[in-house]
Design a protein around this motif. Structure first.
Motif, short mmCIF file in Angstrom:
data_model
loop_
_atom_site.label_atom_id
_atom_site.label_comp_id
_atom_site.label_asym_id
_atom_site.label_seq_id
_atom_site.Cartn_x
_atom_site.Cartn_y
_atom_site.Cartn_z
N LEU A 60 -54.50 -5.72 -25.48
CA LEU A 60 -54.04 -6.78 -26.37
C LEU A 60 -55.18 -7.76 -26.66
O LEU A 60 -55.84 -8.24 -25.73
N GLY A 61 -55.43 -8.04 -27.92
CA GLY A 61 -56.49 -8.96 -28.32
C GLY A 61 -57.76 -8.29 -28.79
O GLY A 61 -58.63 -8.93 -29.36
N GLU A 69 -60.21 -6.15 -31.19
CA GLU A 69 -60.29 -5.97 -32.64
C GLU A 69 -60.08 -4.51 -33.03
O GLU A 69 -59.60 -4.21 -34.12
N HIS A 112 -53.31 -4.04 -35.92
CA HIS A 112 -53.35 -5.32 -36.61
C HIS A 112 -51.99 -5.71 -37.18
O HIS A 112 -51.67 -6.90 -37.27
N TYR A 149 -50.26 -7.26 -34.33
CA TYR A 149 -50.69 -8.64 -34.11
C TYR A 149 -49.96 -9.60 -35.05
O TYR A 149 -49.59 -10.71 -34.67
N GLU A 150 -49.77 -9.18 -36.29
CA GLU A 150 -49.05 -10.03 -37.25
C GLU A 150 -47.60 -10.26 -36.80
O GLU A 150 -47.08 -11.39 -36.88
N ALA A 181 -47.62 -12.55 -33.75
CA ALA A 181 -47.89 -13.94 -34.14
C ALA A 181 -46.61 -14.60 -34.67
O ALA A 181 -46.31 -15.75 -34.34
N ARG A 191 -50.38 -14.99 -25.65
CA ARG A 191 -50.54 -15.55 -26.99
C ARG A 191 -51.99 -15.88 -27.31
O ARG A 191 -52.42 -15.76 -28.46
N LYS A 234 -54.54 -14.33 -26.77
CA LYS A 234 -55.36 -13.18 -27.15
C LYS A 234 -55.33 -12.90 -28.64
O LYS A 234 -56.23 -12.23 -29.16
N ILE A 235 -54.29 -13.39 -29.33
CA ILE A 235 -54.21 -13.09 -30.76
C ILE A 235 -54.02 -14.34 -31.62
O ILE A 235 -54.03 -14.24 -32.85
N ASP A 236 -53.83 -15.51 -31.01
CA ASP A 236 -53.64 -16.77 -31.75
C ASP A 236 -54.78 -17.70 -31.40
O ASP A 236 -54.78 -18.34 -30.35
#
Length: 906
Positions: A236-237, A239, A259, A262-263, A266, A657, A659-661
């Protein structure tokens, strides 16, 4: 040098903050300011008392004090002019209703004046022993009535928080309601997002399993049983998934799904956060309603309520001019102590008063604003303090900031060690200078696997070098650590003083009576045995009916029946406290929360206290010890993200959170930085308590000192001191025959005098009640008697019989009718319960009268049994007043007896 109307001092530890406060206050007096129009606010009663004492002492000894030159610089007056005005300034100060108080006291005073604006009676109480319990009960009632029970349960289950934890968050939302007013929270459904996320994971797993010979780690990477499992995945996190684990099964499609996941996540984080805050905000409104219902029904408020209600009154109900009118006198000058500890809401309340003082309009033309503080000592962020407030307020008010950089507390070795330690660690740190002549001191940093034993060895080392136990302080980070240190030192035969040992409820006499009450209530033998052990003998104990006999009477009867602790005035304090409890249950289940300190409690011994409690104190020898256990994880559930003093955002802490925000990750980083800043400030406070010697004992690993990068070292030389006796813990008689008095009101002093050893407890209560009613007399007239009598009944009704209360009122009435007494008051001004600092003693004078010829000291007595001792006491008062004022002083004993009034000139 011209007087700066708008000035702040950034005062490093030991740099003379109190000196500058007193100089500022006295400068205003010598420039003609009315003491009643100077508002001086501190954060503790101790600091307020010290400031009042320091002003009195300085005025009394002004010719020989450093303050004289500083006042001359401030006021552009010559030293001769200042000394010529000294008596006039002292007279004006003594007869004025000064406003030197804590910020909480000031807000409480405002609230009492305007309480009816918020449907609160003026005689409200601040907290009671069962306030939180009653608030919880009222809150749950309100939840039921508003059909929010399911919301409360759902919030508890989803957040995995107990009701108590949610209650803490509700209070936080309540306190920050003004700052949160601009935020809106919209509940959103998380289930569709969870389903989509699981579907994406399923697609990713299919891609991996369809590849030829995927690795075992790749196959396990997308195995999830529930949505929450996704948040703990190691990938997680990232690219891209184009790395070793997925080398045999990677396709660009995996990244596309990644990706999109991830959306979705989020959106899920925001939905969870919004739903949580919406529910919490709704319940916070109910919490606030419960608070209002409680203070209307019970007429009691918390300290947070006082601040919130005053803010509401000032912003919504009254304007500033009306506020001044109701506060009896306009506030033209404002002095604030320890400003770095002020909360944003407290400043918002003070802001219009500061603006008015600086407005330069009309009578405010000579108004002024002055504050002192040190952002390096900002350690109360958990109470709402924001270190950036100091500089932001200076900027908003165009306040000139000057720095105080000379350390007048510590020896060179300590000052230089502190400079070297924090110079690169605290932003904007300015090196402290060493005062002239402070060339000694010793500092040692050591690492140890046995912190407690090492601390004991350092104590022994200091004692062998001639240090007194009472000059040594051990600073730790938790109360639990302090208990471990206390036990170890006591086992080695050392005397130890802790915050616990000086509390009233831990005094032997009070503990004995609590065990007695427990036995009467629970009827368990263990409590009777405890009672016998504490009083040193066995007695016959008869049970009583708590529904028929008041608590105070039960205890009073036990003291008299068993002749308990006849010389211990702490029993009177305990009896007085019992009047606050409506039932035996309320006492027995809440007495441990009593914070009252014992009178005359021993301060002889090694002091152990937490770093936070050490703020504002100083000791000759300080040993700072590492945490004995592991530090608690930083897991505050809500992150309040500030920019300066403005709340910019609010986040719910959610695993994974960051990791992606990125915004959330930045907020986490800022929160971590603030925690490090708090730790650095706490360490700075700890190290700067030392006057002569400082020892730092660190663990080799997971040390609280890691932020400092300390290495084992020593600097300076441990000086061997001549052996000195420990300070006496009992009141001592001075060379002039005057008895050193306890700090406290005149009522307290009565209890500490010889009478308490030789008269019955009931006689002491009577004398204290008489003093209290006289203190409550607004004027010495018949018209003032009813109100003072009501105050007497409210405070002493449980300790004195109705006949005794009436007898006190009768004697006061005789005093008012006494022509000789009224003649003393004729064409004069007077102050009741006047504190005077003389030498090392603080004296409280019953009545200090000032007329054209000088001063008259009047001391009330309810009996003549110790006439010679009374004369010595008044002689001591006369010497103190005469030395301070350089004026003629008369002394009078005022015997308020059963058969009349006798006034004897001393």
């Amino acid at each position: 040098m011209s007087f700066e109307r708008n000035l702040a001092y950034e005062a490093s530890a030991g740099s003379g903050k109190t000196f500058m406060l007193v100089v500022r206050y006295l400068s205003l007096l010598f420039m003609g300011a009315d003491p009643a129009k100077i508002l001086a606010l501190t954060f503790t009663n101790k600091a307020a008392g010290e400031m009042q004492e320091r002003i009195m002492t300085t005025l009394g000894e002004l010719e020989s004090r450093d303050e004289l030159e500083a006042i001359a610089r401030n006021t552009a007056l010559s030293k001769a002019e200042i000394l010529q005005k000294k008596d006039t300034v002292l007279r004006r100060f003594l007869k004025s209703h000064t406003k030197i108080m804590t910020i909480d006291s000031f807000f409480t005073k405002i609230l009492r004046k305007f309480s009816l604006y918020v449907a609160l009676m003026p005689d409200f109480e601040t907290l009671s022993s069962q306030h939180e319990i009653k608030l919880l009960e009222q809150f749950l009632k309100e939840v039921e009535v508003s059909n929010n029970r399911r919301r409360l349960i759902a919030l508890s289950l989803e957040s995995k928080k107990r009701l108590f934890d949610l209650f803490v968050l509700l209070d936080e939302f309540y306190v920050k309601s003004k700052e949160l007013a601009s935020f809106s929270f919209t509940p959103k459904s998380k289930e569709p997002l969870e389903e989509e996320a699981l579907a994406i994971i399923s697609q990713m797993r299919s891609l991996v399993t369809s590849a030829q010979k995927p690795s075992k780690n790749a196959l396990n990477a997308f195995v999830v049983e529930r949505f929450e499992d996704i948040l703990s995945k190691s990938w997680l996190g990232r690219e891209t998934l184009d790395y070793r684990t997925f080398s045999k099964c990677y396709t660009p499609r995996l990244d596309e799904l990644l990706h999109r996941l991830y959306e979705v996540l989020a959106e899920w984080f925001v939905a969870k956060e919004q739903s949580f805050f919406h529910a919490l905000s709704s319940l916070a409104s109910i919490y606030q309603s419960a608070k209002r219902a409680l203070y209307k029904a019970e007429n009691e408020v918390s300290f947070n309520d006082v601040t919130m209600l005053v803010f509401e009154i000032l912003r919504e109900s009254v304007d500033t001019d009306f506020l001044y009118f109701r506060l009896d006198a306009q506030i033209e000058h404002i002095l604030l102590d320890e400003f770095q500890d002020t909360s944003i809401l407290q400043y918002e309340i003070l802001h219009p008063l500061i603006q008015e003082a600086l407005s330069g309009k009309g009578v405010k033309e000579e108004g002024s604003f002055f504050f002192v503080g040190d952002t390096k000592q900002s350690i109360y962020r958990f109470r709402g303090g924001v270190s950036s407030l100091f500089n932001e307020v200076a900027r908003l008010n165009n306040t000139k900031i000057e720095k105080l950089t000379t350390n007048y507390r510590s020896q060179r070795a300590v000052v230089e060690f502190v400079n070297d330690t924090f110079r690169e660690k605290i932003a904007g740190y300015t090196d402290q200078k060493v005062k002239e002549g402070a060339e000694g001191g010793y500092v040692e940093v050591l690492k140890s696997d046995d912190i407690v034993e090492s601390a004991c060895k350092k104590v022994h080392m200091l004692l062998e070098a001639g240090a007194r136990q009472s000059d040594i302080a051990l600073l730790c980070f938790t109360n639990a650590d302090g208990e471990v240190l206390k036990e170890s030192l006591q086992k080695k035969g050392y005397d130890v003083v802790t915050e616990t040992t000086v509390k009233l409820i831990h005094q032997r006499s009070v503990r004995a009576l609590l065990e007695y009450l427990k036995y009467l209530y629970f009827k368990e033998r263990i409590f009777k045995e405890n009672f016998f052990a504490l009083i040193g003998r066995e007695v016959d104990v008869a049970f009583v009916d708590f529904n028929e006999v008041p608590l105070a009477k039960i205890v009073k009867d036990a003291i008299e029946r068993y002749s308990l602790f006849a010389e211990d005035f702490n029993l009177f304090l305990f009896l007085e406290l019992l009047g606050r409890y409506e039932s035996i249950e309320e006492l027995l289940f809440n007495y441990e929360r009593i914070e009252t300190e014992a009178l005359g409690s021993s301060t002889q011994g090694i002091r152990i206290l937490t770093v936070h409690k050490s703020k504002g104190l100083e000791y000759e020898h300080v040993i700072v010890v590492d945490r004995l256990g592991s530090p608690p994880p930083a897991r505050e559930p809500i992150i309040f993200d500030y920019e300066g003093i403005e709340l910019k955002n609010i986040y719910l802490r959610i695993k994974g959170r960051d990791k992606i925000d990125q915004e959330y990750a930045n907020a986490l980083e800022r929160a971590a930085k603030l925690r490090d800043e708090d730790t650095l400030n706490a360490l700075y406070v700890a190290f700067t308590r030392a006057k002569r010697d400082l020892f730092v004992i660190a663990k080799p690993k997971k040390s609280v000192f890691e932020l400092l990068g300390l290495t084992e070292q020593s600097r300076g030389e441990l000086q061997h001191l001549p052996k000195r006796a420990e300070p006496r813990t009992k009141r001592a008689q001075s060379a002039d025959g005057f008895v050193e008095l306890y700090y406290g009101s005149q009522s307290d002093l009565l209890g500490g005098a010889k009478e308490s050893k030789e008269e019955e407890l009931a006689s002491i209560h009577f004398g204290l009640g008489l003093h209290y009613m006289l203190e409550m007399m607004e004027e010495f007239t018949k018209e003032s008697i009813p109100q003072a009598y009501d105050a007497l009944r409210n405070r002493y009704g449980m300790l004195l019989e109705s006949e005794e209360l009436e007898e006190i009122a009768r004697r006061v009435s005789m005093l008012v009718d006494c022509e000789e007494f009224q003649k003393l008051l004729d064409t004069a001004t007077y102050a009741k319960e006047q504190p005077l600092k003389y030498g090392k003693n603080l004296y409280y004078i019953d009545l200090l009268i000032h007329n054209d010829e000088g001063y008259i000291v009047v001391d009330y007595k309810s009996g003549k049994n110790f006439h010679n001792e009374h004369i010595k006491q008044v002689q001591g008062y006369k010497r103190a007043v005469g030395s301070i004022t350089n004026k003629r002083v008369e002394g009078h004993l005022c015997y308020i007896l059963e058969d009349g009034i006798e006034i004897v000139e001393v």
